[in-house]
Design an enzyme around this catalytic site. Structure first.
Site, PDB file in Angstrom:
ATOM      1  CG  ASP A  98      -2.105   1.011   1.054  1.00 19.78           C
ATOM      2  OD1 ASP A  98      -3.141   0.640   0.962  1.00 19.78           O
ATOM      3  OD2 ASP A  98      -1.881   2.061   1.157  1.00 19.78           O
ATOM      4  CB  ILE A  99       0.801   4.201  -2.025  1.00 20.42           C
ATOM      5  CG1 ILE A  99       1.965   5.168  -2.715  1.00 20.42           C
ATOM      6  CG2 ILE A  99      -0.406   5.233  -1.951  1.00 20.42           C
ATOM      7  CD1 ILE A  99       1.657   5.950  -4.032  1.00 20.42           C
ATOM      8  CG  ASN A 121     -12.267  -0.442   3.818  1.00 22.03           C
ATOM      9  OD1 ASN A 121     -12.882  -0.823   5.010  1.00 22.03           O
ATOM     10  ND2 ASN A 121     -11.296   0.326   4.023  1.00 22.03           N
ATOM     11  N   GLY A 181     -15.504   3.407   3.805  1.00 24.68           N
ATOM     12  CA  GLY A 181     -14.131   4.083   3.478  1.00 24.68           C
ATOM     13  C   GLY A 181     -13.510   3.532   2.225  1.00 24.68           C
ATOM     14  CD  GLN A 182     -14.757  -0.524  -2.593  1.00 22.39           C
ATOM     15  OE1 GLN A 182     -15.870  -0.643  -2.126  1.00 22.39           O
ATOM     16  NE2 GLN A 182     -14.439  -0.980  -3.661  1.00 22.39           N
ATOM     17  CB  SER A 183     -10.849   5.431  -1.350  1.00 27.31           C
ATOM     18  OG  SER A 183      -9.545   4.601  -1.266  1.00 27.31           O
ATOM     19  CG  HIS A 243      -8.828  -3.006  -2.518  1.00 27.41           C
ATOM     20  ND1 HIS A 243      -9.545  -2.240  -3.215  1.00 27.41           N
ATOM     21  CD2 HIS A 243      -8.837  -2.258  -1.196  1.00 27.41           C
ATOM     22  CE1 HIS A 243      -9.940  -1.010  -2.470  1.00 27.41           C
ATOM     23  NE2 HIS A 243      -9.271  -1.212  -1.237  1.00 27.41           N
ATOM     24  CG  HIS A 287      -6.829  -2.758   3.146  1.00 27.79           C
ATOM     25  ND1 HIS A 287      -6.040  -1.522   3.138  1.00 27.79           N
ATOM     26  CD2 HIS A 287      -7.911  -2.296   2.707  1.00 27.79           C
ATOM     27  CE1 HIS A 287      -6.890  -0.533   2.365  1.00 27.79           C
ATOM     28  NE2 HIS A 287      -7.870  -1.126   2.277  1.00 27.79           N
TER      29      HIS A 287
HETATM   30  P1  5GP Z   1      -9.591   1.386   0.454  1.00 22.86           P
HETATM   31  O1  5GP Z   1      -9.635   2.946   1.060  1.00 22.86           O
HETATM   32  O2  5GP Z   1     -10.348   1.697  -0.955  1.00 22.86           O
HETATM   33  O3  5GP Z   1     -10.129   0.226   1.125  1.00 22.86           O
HETATM   34  O4  5GP Z   1      -8.212   1.195   0.015  1.00 22.86           O
HETATM   35  C1  5GP Z   1      -7.535   1.977  -0.864  1.00 22.86           C
HETATM   36  C2  5GP Z   1      -5.849   1.723  -0.644  1.00 22.86           C
HETATM   37  O5  5GP Z   1      -5.079   2.034  -1.646  1.00 22.86           O
HETATM   38  C3  5GP Z   1      -5.706   2.820   0.300  1.00 22.86           C
HETATM   39  O6  5GP Z   1      -4.890   2.104   1.284  1.00 22.86           O
HETATM   40  C4  5GP Z   1      -4.357   3.404  -0.436  1.00 22.86           C
HETATM   41  O7  5GP Z   1      -3.493   3.809   0.531  1.00 22.86           O
HETATM   42  C5  5GP Z   1      -4.217   2.629  -1.443  1.00 22.86           C
HETATM   43  N1  5GP Z   1      -3.672   3.612  -2.855  1.00 22.86           N
HETATM   44  C6  5GP Z   1      -4.057   4.379  -3.479  1.00 22.86           C
HETATM   45  N2  5GP Z   1      -3.345   4.857  -4.581  1.00 22.86           N
HETATM   46  C7  5GP Z   1      -2.586   3.898  -4.364  1.00 22.86           C
HETATM   47  C8  5GP Z   1      -1.426   3.878  -5.304  1.00 22.86           C
HETATM   48  O8  5GP Z   1      -1.286   4.678  -6.424  1.00 22.86           O
HETATM   49  N3  5GP Z   1      -0.483   2.830  -5.220  1.00 22.86           N
HETATM   50  C9  5GP Z   1      -0.706   2.014  -4.091  1.00 22.86           C
HETATM   51  N4  5GP Z   1       0.287   1.030  -4.037  1.00 22.86           N
HETATM   52  N5  5GP Z   1      -1.594   2.076  -3.173  1.00 22.86           N
HETATM   53  C10 5GP Z   1      -2.517   3.047  -3.444  1.00 22.86           C
END
Ligand code: 5GP
Ligand code: ZN
Length: 110
Positions: free
Chosen positions: A31-32, A83, A89-91, A96, A98
């Protein structure tokens, strides 16, 4: 592939990511913006909006993701979070999980 999807672009190699493991149907990468010493994302190579759609349409890719989670946790205790929906909180709307490890985790989660 969804041309507008960030994680499809990572699968395609169009956006760089630190790949940690891969199999036929899924990939794992760091994760970034990690929130634990170990924080990886496991995703299907194919595009599904969330884990529910993935489960209904492609259970083989779901199992492949879980196999990678087990592999990258490398014997540590780990927490896996999906998420599903912007309200929790899904973005990124490519399914995916975590994989989180390496520190204490509260239960119930905040
Ligand atoms: P969500 O919030 O949808 O459950 O998780 C999305 C995750 O993707 C976040 O933890 C965020 O840090 C990660 N993320 C977003 N953009 C990037 C990216 O460009 N590269 C990587 N490796 N992770 C990303
Ligand atoms: Zn996608």
């Amino acid at each position: 592939m969804d041309a507008h999807c960030l994680f499809c672009k990572i699968v395609a190699g169009e956006i760089p990511a630190t790949l940690v493991a891969t199999n036929e149907l899924a990939i794992a990468f760091n994760d970034i913006s990690p929130v634990a010493p170990t924080h990886l994302l496991v995703i299907p190579k194919a595009h599904y909006e969330n884990v529910g759609e993935l489960t209904r349409e492609d259970s083989a890719s779901l199992v492949a993701m879980l196999a990678l989670a087990e592999q990258v946790a490398a014997g540590q205790d780990f927490r896996m979070v999906f998420n599903s929906g912007a309200g929790v909180g899904q973005s990124v709307f490519h399914a995916h999980g975590h994989v989180l490890a390496g520190r204490d985790f509260a239960w119930p989660p905040g």
